[in-house]
Design an enzyme around this catalytic site. Structure first.
Site, short mmCIF file in Angstrom:
data_model
loop_
_atom_site.label_atom_id
_atom_site.label_comp_id
_atom_site.label_asym_id
_atom_site.label_seq_id
_atom_site.Cartn_x
_atom_site.Cartn_y
_atom_site.Cartn_z
CG ASP A 288 -2.19 0.85 0.90
OD1 ASP A 288 -2.13 1.68 -0.04
OD2 ASP A 288 -3.22 0.72 1.60
C1 BGC Z 1 -5.07 3.12 0.10
C2 BGC Z 1 -5.23 2.04 -0.96
C3 BGC Z 1 -5.15 2.66 -2.33
C4 BGC Z 1 -3.84 3.39 -2.45
C5 BGC Z 1 -3.61 3.99 -3.81
C6 BGC Z 1 -3.87 4.00 -0.14
O1 BGC Z 1 -3.86 5.08 0.69
O2 BGC Z 1 -4.99 2.51 1.37
O3 BGC Z 1 -6.43 1.36 -0.77
O4 BGC Z 1 -5.29 1.67 -3.30
O5 BGC Z 1 -3.80 4.42 -1.49
O6 BGC Z 1 -4.41 5.06 -4.06
#
Ligand code: BGC
Length: 742
Positions: A288
């Site tokens: 993530d």
């Molecule tokens: C989130 C993810 C997301 C990623 C990309 C993160 O802050 O937890 O779910 O896919 O950002 O945008």
């Protein structure tokens, strides 16, 4: 130098062509050979580049890439970009990679296409309330086709995190509290995104997230620690991710949280043991956002080298946004803290997805302006979103059948801060959705009731204390025959970093409801929100309540369709609604305890100040018609361990409307080596019954539905008595008992 790069390109093309012609029976084998030939001519730096993902940005002038990332693309230090979409823009970035680097390896473009790309569908929790797997799959198909037409190859969805704490704002992104329903939905979403072949131009790669147990953040506070038994992890939290992997999901994203002390992004048990060894996952794992860097804050790594080594050794292939892999992996290889083979394996997994997408044949095949124009928000996409939106609405209360409203109604007061909102309707994570194109509730109602007289008053803001609009709202109610009161949360109150400790109506909305209700006209509360809300006062006082979540582009039309009775609501809650925050965590599949609740006995499991019962149980939802359930019929009172048992009920539509019902089957294992839940959802069927019609609904019980993690953690059944329950929600059920025998 020039000659060298021409030779390399020729070598690359020849090896790829060779492999195309020599495809074997295993469809993936051809990719493995292509990947291997490519890897054999890549430098360590180029391989590490494939493990790096950076974001594109947006400002008033539009989309742009930070100058540093442009340099990184040109030097082969980045293999994928996210948050970049649009056929022209992705083509421009792709050209940098293809023409500007030694090997011309195409970029992979990812984006959070969570519930639609431009045509916005209901938020995922709302879609789950439809219990309609075909419609959910269709929603993912449409999202994929729109996204792919804008140059995207990869979505960061589905979120398969089980969520049992409505304080956690990200509950809105998943399918609710139940592992069985959650598994079926996660699998359909993957099938919808990925279709039959990733090579098709209307499909994109799915990314199951957030592995693992992100939804169990302590106290519902986002990013918080998770501490749970392996039994709970395997029984409740892992099944939806597993179902998504079994459905073919090609990528997985790590969770931000630590699990029993080990951050997910450094968790070998999760990625190496469970995901790859036990489940046989062959795709790639992405972190993530900046999650390798966050290992420093978790306090498990003292510097970026240590953080990267932990992630790499846990089996994490791609770093999102922190650039830690790019900055450290070469040193780590040199210092023998990881070996180059690990990098080869990670790069191979990523390159394979690029091959599957057909990017080496034509890196621009997804960036097609004409297809984009034809695909984006085409009428069929809007129709699919409308269908999904209607099916996602849950009727929570309908006293004296105040709904549906007759089309002869003269004056309708539409009151509330969400009554004419457009932005809120598309919810959080609304991808490239344009909120100005969504249909507000007021607009939808005006179209549906063309001869009615409308009085609209906002009454208050969603989250402010100002009551100066109350008087006008009250006088609107006085002039009307019925009040539609649109209240709830703003779109930003759920989603990431949107935890709340008070999950009541924000601001002065409950007071607004009280003031309007005091006028004495029938009040229909239309809730818009991304999580269960504690709405006891509404339940006790207003005549009707519709849970509409955030329904997307067609929200206002879909709600009007239900209010008018042109669509009979069929949604059922995928999550329990508590009476107050103190009851959390509250979910239907609890354990009985050694002291199950007895009103007359103080020393039983209960609270002094509130009952154990939730406000609305899991699986609950009303219809404009009535469904009666016969007693359960069993094909036998015994079932052989490897045999099956048929369980049936007759469901009759005894009301005044045609309607759909979700017939739900739950099972309890009466005595086992571990204490089992009081009931667990094991099957359901959504049926349509004309008024007066009756239908027999039959389910086959098999060993799988009776299996669990036994006291020694082995998976299987234990002989003995089981209770089967069937009904229209998790509480109001018929039941019968059978014996599982050798
Ligand atoms: C989130 C993810 C997301 C990623 C990309 C993160 O802050 O937890 O779910 O896919 O950002 O945008």
């Amino acid at each position: 130098m020039k000659l060298q790069s021409i030779l390399l390109t020729v070598l690359l093309l020849v090896s790829i062509q060779y492999c195309v012609k020599n495809t074997s029976v295993d469809p993936d084998a051809k990719y493995d050979r292509k990947v291997d030939s490519l890897l054999s001519i890549m430098s360590l730096k180029e391989k590490i580049g494939q493990l790096t993902l950076y974001t594109s940005d947006m400002d008033q002038t539009g989309a742009f890439l930070r100058p540093q990332y442009i340099d990184d693309i040109k030097s082969g230090s980045v293999g994928s970009i996210f948050n970049a979409y649009g056929s022209e823009y992705t083509r421009k970035l792709q050209e940098m990679a293809v023409n500007g680097t030694r090997l011309g390896i195409p970029l992979l473009f990812g984006y959070d296409v969570i519930h639609g790309h431009r045509t916005i569908f209901p938020v995922p929790l709302a879609e789950a309330a439809s219990w309609d797997l075909q419609a959910i799959k269709k929603a993912a198909e449409v999202a994929a086709a729109e996204a792919a037409s804008e140059g995207l190859h990869w979505t960061f969805a589905p979120m398969a995190d089980i969520a049992r704490d409505p304080r956690w704002g990200r509950m809105v992104e998943g399918a609710g509290e139940d592992p069985y329903l959650g598994s079926l939905i996660a699998a359909e979403r993957v099938k919808g995104f990925q279709g039959n072949s990733l090579y098709d131009l209307n499909t994109i790669a799915a990314c199951v997230k957030h592995f693992a147990a992100y939804g169990a953040a302590q106290a519902g506070r986002d990013y918080h620690s998770v501490d749970m038994s392996e039994r709970m992890l395997r029984e409740v939290y892992l099944p939806p991710y597993k179902a998504a992997i079994d459905a073919g999901a090609l990528t997985v994203m790590t969770a931000f949280n630590d699990l029993n002390g080990i951050p997910a992004t450094a968790n070998k048990f999760l990625f190496d043991q469970i995901l790859r060894k036990e489940w046989g996952f062959k795709g790639f794992v992405v972190t993530d956002y900046t999650a390798i860097m966050e290992l420093l804050y978790h306090g498990v790594a003292k510097d970026k080298h240590e953080a990267s080594a932990l992630a790499m050794n846990a089996g994490i292939d791609m770093s999102m946004q922190d650039g830690f892999y790019d900055q450290t992996l070469a040193d780590l290889v040199k210092d023998k803290r990881i070996n180059e083979k690990q990098i080869d394996i990670a790069a191979a997994r990523i390159l394979k997805v690029k091959f599957k997408l057909g990017l080496f044949e034509d890196p621009y095949r997804y960036s097609n302006a004409e297809r984009q124009k034809a695909e984006i928000m085409k009428p069929e996409n809007i129709d699919a979103a409308f269908d999904m939106a209607k099916k996602s609405i849950v009727l929570l209360k309908n006293e004296n059948e105040v709904l549906p409203i007759s089309n002869k109604v003269k004056t309708i007061a539409v009151i509330g801060p969400l009554a004419d909102s457009k932005r809120d309707l598309i919810g959080s994570w609304s991808a490239a959705g344009d909120w100005s194109k969504s249909v507000s509730l007021l607009e939808g109602l005006k179209k549906k009731f063309p001869s009615a007289n409308f009085i609209y008053e906002k009454g208050s803001e969603i989250d402010k204390d100002d009551k100066s609009g109350f008087n006008k709202a009250v006088s609107a109610a006085k002039k009307a025959d019925i009040v539609i009161l649109a209240i709830g949360e703003a779109f930003w109150m759920s989603g990431e970093a949107a935890s709340r400790t008070d999950i009541g109506l924000p601001g002065v909305q409950e007071e607004l409801a009280k003031a309007v209700h005091a006028v004495g006209k029938p009040v229909v509360a239309v809730l818009m929100n991304g999580r269960p809300l504690t709405i006891n006062w509404l339940e006790e006082n207003v005549q009707a309540i519709l849970e509409t979540w955030f329904l997307g582009t067609t929200a206002g039309d879909a709600i009007a369709e239900v209010i008018s009775g042109d669509y009979n609501p069929s949604g059922k809650l995928p999550v329990t609604f508590p009476k107050n925050v103190g009851q959390i965590p509250i979910y239907y599949s609890l354990k009985n305890t050694g002291r199950p609740f007895k009103a007359e006995d103080k020393y039983t499991s209960k609270y002094l100040d509130v009952s154990n019962e939730p406000l609305y149980v899991f699986g609950y939802g009303l219809s404009y018609t009535k469904f009666n359930y016969s007693p359960i019929q069993l094909s036998s009172s015994e079932m052989a361990e490897n045999g099956t048992l048929t369980v049936s009920v007759d469901v009759t539509n005894s009301g005044k409307y045609d309607g759909e019902e979700v017939v739900q089957l739950y099972i309890k294992d009466k005595v086992a080596s571990v204490s089992r839940a009081v009931r667990e959802l094991k099957a359901f069927e959504k049926i349509m019954l004309k008024k007066g019609e009756a239908k027999k609904v039959s389910f086959q019980i098999t060993k799988e539905q009776l299996s669990f993690y036994r006291a020694d953690m082995s998976y299987g059944t234990e002989l003995g008595e089981f209770v089967v329950f069937i009904g229209g929600n998790s509480r109001d059920t018929q039941s019968a008992t059978f014996l599982l025998k050798k």
